[in-house]
Design a protein around this motif. Sequence first.
Motif, PDB file in Angstrom:
ATOM      1  N   THR A  85       0.834  -1.201   0.000  1.00 36.64           N
ATOM      2  CA  THR A  85       0.000   0.000   0.000  1.00 36.64           C
ATOM      3  C   THR A  85       0.869   1.251   0.000  1.00 36.64           C
ATOM      4  N   ARG A  95       4.218   5.930  -5.114  1.00 32.72           N
ATOM      5  CA  ARG A  95       4.421   5.958  -6.559  1.00 32.72           C
ATOM      6  C   ARG A  95       3.501   6.948  -7.249  1.00 32.72           C
ATOM      7  N   THR A  98       2.586   1.781  -3.292  1.00 33.76           N
ATOM      8  CA  THR A  98       1.654   2.304  -4.287  1.00 33.76           C
ATOM      9  C   THR A  98       1.408   3.784  -4.046  1.00 33.76           C
TER      10      THR A  98
END
Lengths: 250, 372
Positions: free
Chosen positions: B119, B125, B122
Amino acid sequence: MNTAPPVIAVEELTMRYGERLIQRDLSFTVNQGDIFIIMGGSGCGKSTLLRHLIGLQEPASGNVRFSGQDLWRGDDATRTAIQRRCGVLFQSGALWSSLTLSENIMLPMTEIAALKPAIARELAAVKLALVGLAGFEDFYPSEISGGMKKRAALARAMALDPDILFFDEPSAGLDPLSSAHLDELILELRASLGATIVVVTHELASIFAIGNNSLFLDADSKTMIAGGNPNTLALSGPDTVRAFLNRGKS
Amino acid sequence: MTDRPASAECQVDASVAICRLAGDWRTSQVLPVMDQTKIGGCTALSFDCHELGEWDSSLLVFVLQMTKTAEQNNCRLDTAGLPAGLVRLLQLARAVPAKAQTDEVLHEDGVLEYVGNVTLATWWRIPQNLAFIGDLTQSLGRFVTGKARYQRANLLLFIEDAGPRALPIVSLISFLVGTILAYMGAAQLTLLGAQIYIADLVGIGMVREIAALMTGIILAGRTGAAYAAQLGTMQVNEEIDAFRTFGLPVSDFLVLPRFLALLVMAPLLTLYAGIVGVAAGMLIATTVFDVGAFAYFNQTVKALTLTHFAVGMIKGTVYGALVALAGCLCGMRCGRSAQAVGDATTAAVVLGILLITIAASLLTMVFQRLGI
């Protein structure tokens, strides 16, 4: 009295990868015409420091100035202008594998310096000849040996006649003769072009042969523990540095 | 030379343990196990190796274990009886004390930690991905105004690779899918004696939806994966860094030509796939289900309007763009190892297919609402 700011001035530089501290409080200057060696044991952050100097990685804190201009605090145009004064020889050469040697050298010339392809081609041939690769213009990087790749990459680094050259582990993976040849080439470049040269290496022969100023990064204390002429450091530096420069024999 | 089985016995004599090692010690053989508790009460441990034959690192492991036990019990170690080579290896193995773990190094995370890490990764990113899309948008802007710096020869190579070279696999898959559609439709339509409508089913189904979807998936597996692997390898070789240090816009040189190549070729491949699918349907309908070739052709022409072609090609273009985006994004954020290049390639294909599926359902809904 020369009052021009040093070519590179690093102040209180701290480098991190995420949470992990690599090195902290690095301050040093590199003067015009220096061959400045960044040395230290494996994994101490030498290459990371180089990445900070050539604008690939942003410092966690601290400044990097080129002739008084800040690399990171300025706008993108300033950074690009600074980067164009620099030539970089990467550890693996980093030649663009889809282009021939000549095209590798021509690309920065035509795209940045806006030279005509015909002129760029001639210049590229000359640069290749300077590093002893005349006649290899139309070879692809995969078709030549490791030592030749390094030299071709050096020719590319010199494409735009930079006044600062950075070398990341120039002798890594080279046999002693090629490595010595590269050292001679580095000295030659300084003498003929008046370039300032920064070299990351742990090759003792190179350090003593070419370096006139240096910086020693320590992996344990995560900061610089010595700086100055490597020959002097080998005699009177801190213990760790003396041991490093004398291969453990004091 | 005869192999004698390895053996080890421990004799305790007046609180001095003597370990007799005999036979040939080889890692390939069953090795003796010794009850090390015997050493417990002793003050000294020595070795007798008169009967010892050949030995390899299996003996070193055995002796190291004994010396550790001896140390824990404050038992003095006498290595005089051991072979000289082994004593040197022992000294080497014990020269640097084992690293004391200050921070606990965990290589195997629990499920919760794994979910948490994924998580966070992500989340972190998101800015990177937005920056990538922003760079590409700027590059496209420069391309439109004729200021983008890329190599035209490169663009042509990418176009050739993405388009003409994909024709065999696109032909094969669309032909087979056309066949499947024809058979599926025929199974129901023959019940009503309405085989002629196979033409409508195959024609509209292929041209409007399936040609684009199949082309998108083929491009994801073929071209998207190739883009991720190319850019990932360039990342490993520091080639992308080299672009950056020259101050050359990476997005113009590396991403733009790849993106444009797919943007141009995806609709053309979609059109081609649709036509091949229709031809396959026609072949099956005429040979298996007794539909006249001319009647089938007429029915197809009647069913297919330009709108169907336009919808199919718009979808194909969107899928192509998404595949290029996924491939280049995963390649550009690749790490610096062979493993990372593999991960980037996998991620490119997975992300490409995921984006295609999401786009397919969204577009179908939108076209439905708009009544197109």
